[in-house]
Design a protein around this motif. Structure first.
Motif, PDB file in Angstrom:
ATOM      1  N   LYS A  18       0.839  -1.208   0.000  1.00 41.00           N
ATOM      2  CA  LYS A  18       0.000   0.000   0.000  1.00 41.00           C
ATOM      3  C   LYS A  18       0.867   1.247   0.000  1.00 41.00           C
ATOM      4  CE  LYS A  18      -4.102  -2.034   2.055  1.00 41.00           C
ATOM      5  NZ  LYS A  18      -4.982  -2.141   3.211  1.00 41.00           N
ATOM      6  N   ALA A  19       1.925   1.256   0.803  1.00 44.37           N
ATOM      7  CA  ALA A  19       2.838   2.404   0.832  1.00 44.37           C
ATOM      8  C   ALA A  19       3.529   2.565  -0.520  1.00 44.37           C
ATOM      9  CB  ALA A  19       3.873   2.226   1.944  1.00 44.37           C
ATOM     10  N   LEU A  20       3.905   1.462  -1.149  1.00 48.41           N
ATOM     11  CA  LEU A  20       4.561   1.502  -2.449  1.00 48.41           C
ATOM     12  C   LEU A  20       3.640   2.116  -3.502  1.00 48.41           C
ATOM     13  CD1 LEU A  20       7.229   0.544  -3.800  1.00 48.41           C
ATOM     14  CD2 LEU A  20       6.026  -1.579  -4.340  1.00 48.41           C
ATOM     15  N   VAL A  21       2.401   1.682  -3.538  1.00 54.53           N
ATOM     16  CA  VAL A  21       1.432   2.193  -4.510  1.00 54.53           C
ATOM     17  C   VAL A  21       1.144   3.677  -4.256  1.00 54.53           C
ATOM     18  CG1 VAL A  21      -0.989   1.995  -5.251  1.00 54.53           C
ATOM     19  CG2 VAL A  21       0.436  -0.055  -5.015  1.00 54.53           C
ATOM     20  N   ARG A  22       1.121   4.090  -2.989  1.00 54.67           N
ATOM     21  CA  ARG A  22       0.889   5.509  -2.646  1.00 54.67           C
ATOM     22  C   ARG A  22       2.139   6.360  -2.854  1.00 54.67           C
ATOM     23  NH1 ARG A  22      -0.828   3.461   2.339  1.00 54.67           N
ATOM     24  NH2 ARG A  22       0.937   4.532   3.266  1.00 54.67           N
ATOM     25  N   ASN A  23       3.278   5.713  -3.089  1.00 53.96           N
ATOM     26  CA  ASN A  23       4.576   6.386  -3.186  1.00 53.96           C
ATOM     27  C   ASN A  23       4.904   7.140  -1.899  1.00 53.96           C
ATOM     28  OD1 ASN A  23       6.964   6.850  -4.664  1.00 53.96           O
ATOM     29  ND2 ASN A  23       6.269   8.907  -5.189  1.00 53.96           N
ATOM     30  N   ASP A  24       4.577   6.532  -0.776  1.00 50.11           N
ATOM     31  CA  ASP A  24       4.859   7.112   0.537  1.00 50.11           C
ATOM     32  C   ASP A  24       6.275   6.691   0.946  1.00 50.11           C
ATOM     33  OD1 ASP A  24       5.067   7.747   3.243  1.00 50.11           O
ATOM     34  OD2 ASP A  24       2.999   7.151   3.686  1.00 50.11           O
ATOM     35  N   VAL A  25       7.253   7.503   0.555  1.00 47.81           N
ATOM     36  CA  VAL A  25       8.661   7.148   0.727  1.00 47.81           C
ATOM     37  C   VAL A  25       8.994   6.868   2.188  1.00 47.81           C
ATOM     38  CG1 VAL A  25      11.040   7.960   0.470  1.00 47.81           C
ATOM     39  CG2 VAL A  25       9.389   8.306  -1.381  1.00 47.81           C
ATOM     40  N   ASP A  26       8.540   7.694   3.108  1.00 46.78           N
ATOM     41  CA  ASP A  26       8.852   7.463   4.522  1.00 46.78           C
ATOM     42  C   ASP A  26       8.317   6.118   5.000  1.00 46.78           C
ATOM     43  OD1 ASP A  26      10.270   9.839   4.864  1.00 46.78           O
ATOM     44  OD2 ASP A  26       8.473  10.949   5.441  1.00 46.78           O
ATOM     45  N   ALA A  27       7.095   5.801   4.597  1.00 46.72           N
ATOM     46  CA  ALA A  27       6.517   4.521   4.999  1.00 46.72           C
ATOM     47  C   ALA A  27       7.276   3.363   4.354  1.00 46.72           C
ATOM     48  CB  ALA A  27       5.034   4.461   4.633  1.00 46.72           C
ATOM     49  N   ILE A  29      10.414   3.202   3.351  1.00 44.11           N
ATOM     50  CA  ILE A  29      11.719   3.075   4.000  1.00 44.11           C
ATOM     51  C   ILE A  29      11.566   2.443   5.381  1.00 44.11           C
ATOM     52  CG2 ILE A  29      13.706   4.356   4.915  1.00 44.11           C
ATOM     53  CD1 ILE A  29      13.557   4.191   1.830  1.00 44.11           C
ATOM     54  N   GLY A  30      10.481   2.728   6.059  1.00 44.40           N
ATOM     55  CA  GLY A  30      10.247   2.192   7.390  1.00 44.40           C
ATOM     56  C   GLY A  30      10.121   0.679   7.444  1.00 44.40           C
ATOM     57  N   PHE A  31       9.889   0.035   6.303  1.00 41.98           N
ATOM     58  CA  PHE A  31       9.782  -1.423   6.267  1.00 41.98           C
ATOM     59  C   PHE A  31      11.135  -2.116   6.120  1.00 41.98           C
ATOM     60  CE2 PHE A  31       5.470  -0.197   5.095  1.00 41.98           C
ATOM     61  CZ  PHE A  31       4.738  -1.015   5.938  1.00 41.98           C
ATOM     62  N   PHE A  32      12.205  -1.346   5.888  1.00 37.88           N
ATOM     63  CA  PHE A  32      13.522  -1.927   5.645  1.00 37.88           C
ATOM     64  C   PHE A  32      14.414  -1.819   6.870  1.00 37.88           C
ATOM     65  CE2 PHE A  32      11.958  -1.372   1.417  1.00 37.88           C
ATOM     66  CZ  PHE A  32      12.557  -2.369   0.677  1.00 37.88           C
ATOM     67  N   ALA A  33      15.284  -2.809   7.034  1.00 35.68           N
ATOM     68  CA  ALA A  33      16.311  -2.757   8.072  1.00 35.68           C
ATOM     69  C   ALA A  33      17.372  -1.737   7.666  1.00 35.68           C
ATOM     70  CB  ALA A  33      16.955  -4.136   8.235  1.00 35.68           C
ATOM     71  N   GLU A  34      18.082  -1.234   8.653  1.00 37.41           N
ATOM     72  CA  GLU A  34      19.078  -0.186   8.430  1.00 37.41           C
ATOM     73  C   GLU A  34      20.082  -0.539   7.329  1.00 37.41           C
ATOM     74  OE1 GLU A  34      20.931   3.312   8.550  1.00 37.41           O
ATOM     75  OE2 GLU A  34      19.211   2.899   9.838  1.00 37.41           O
ATOM     76  N   ASP A  35      20.549  -1.766   7.297  1.00 38.28           N
ATOM     77  CA  ASP A  35      21.585  -2.162   6.330  1.00 38.28           C
ATOM     78  C   ASP A  35      21.029  -3.046   5.212  1.00 38.28           C
ATOM     79  OD1 ASP A  35      21.029  -4.303   7.943  1.00 38.28           O
ATOM     80  OD2 ASP A  35      23.107  -4.823   8.335  1.00 38.28           O
ATOM     81  N   ALA A  36      19.736  -2.904   4.913  1.00 40.44           N
ATOM     82  CA  ALA A  36      19.099  -3.735   3.891  1.00 40.44           C
ATOM     83  C   ALA A  36      19.758  -3.544   2.532  1.00 40.44           C
ATOM     84  CB  ALA A  36      17.611  -3.392   3.795  1.00 40.44           C
ATOM     85  N   VAL A  37      19.766  -4.622   1.766  1.00 41.93           N
ATOM     86  CA  VAL A  37      20.265  -4.603   0.393  1.00 41.93           C
ATOM     87  C   VAL A  37      19.066  -4.778  -0.525  1.00 41.93           C
ATOM     88  CG1 VAL A  37      21.706  -5.798  -1.298  1.00 41.93           C
ATOM     89  CG2 VAL A  37      22.477  -5.587   1.073  1.00 41.93           C
ATOM     90  N   GLN A  51      18.725   4.070  -0.233  1.00 42.45           N
ATOM     91  CA  GLN A  51      17.368   3.784  -0.698  1.00 42.45           C
ATOM     92  C   GLN A  51      16.501   5.033  -0.665  1.00 42.45           C
ATOM     93  OE1 GLN A  51      13.668   0.768  -0.198  1.00 42.45           O
ATOM     94  NE2 GLN A  51      15.569   0.094   0.655  1.00 42.45           N
ATOM     95  N   ARG A  52      16.618   5.835   0.363  1.00 46.16           N
ATOM     96  CA  ARG A  52      15.823   7.067   0.437  1.00 46.16           C
ATOM     97  C   ARG A  52      16.149   7.993  -0.737  1.00 46.16           C
ATOM     98  NH1 ARG A  52      12.752   9.342   4.038  1.00 46.16           N
ATOM     99  NH2 ARG A  52      13.414   7.947   5.703  1.00 46.16           N
ATOM    100  N   ARG A  53      17.441   8.190  -1.009  1.00 48.47           N
ATOM    101  CA  ARG A  53      17.829   9.054  -2.144  1.00 48.47           C
ATOM    102  C   ARG A  53      17.241   8.527  -3.453  1.00 48.47           C
ATOM    103  NH1 ARG A  53      22.670   9.366   0.665  1.00 48.47           N
ATOM    104  NH2 ARG A  53      23.598   7.641  -0.499  1.00 48.47           N
TER     105      ARG A  53
END
Length: 126
Positions: A18-27, A29-37, A51-53
């Motif tokens: 849902k966050a992806l479809v809404r393009n809610d970048v903060d949301a 990013i919140g699903f990923f671990a700090e060092d996610a690949v 990832q945020r950039r």
């Protein structure tokens, strides 16, 4: 236990989509671990800052994203893998998406993600 993990990760995956479809970048990013690949169609990011950039520079997904054949496999109480196919109206191409989710102190987080699309045309003969 594994049924609980599958339900929890299923709910997290649905919220991520849902966050992806809404393009809610903060949301997102919140699903990923700090060092996610994360490996995308023509990109890669390691860690949340990259990832945020990248996400902020990308246009929203095309409308009408649909998922097909989503599966969740639990491996014990703290790891699950989600695989799904995705597509968009007007295209016969089904992309592939996989994520490894790990239960961390802050909750379920994606530690690896991979998005790809099949190559057009016949596969080479080996």
């Amino acid at each position: 236990m594994e049924a609980d993990v599958m339900a929890e990760v299923g709910a997290a995956f649905e919220a991520y989509e849902k966050a992806l479809v809404r393009n809610d970048v903060d949301a997102i990013i919140g699903f990923f671990a700090e060092d996610a690949v994360r490996y995308g169609l023509a990109d890669q990011q390691i860690g949340l800052a990259e990832q945020r950039r990248w996400r902020l520079a990308q246009p929203p997904l095309p409308p009408g994203r649909r998922l097909k054949d989503t599966s969740i496999q639990a491996y014990g109480g703290n790891v699950a893998v989600v695989n799904t196919l995705f597509g968009y109206p007007g295209s016969e191409v089904l992309g592939r998406q996989s994520q490894t989710w790990v239960r961390l102190p802050e909750g379920w987080r994606i530690v690896t993600a991979h998005v790809s699309e099949p190559r057009p045309g016949p596969l080479p003969q080996t």
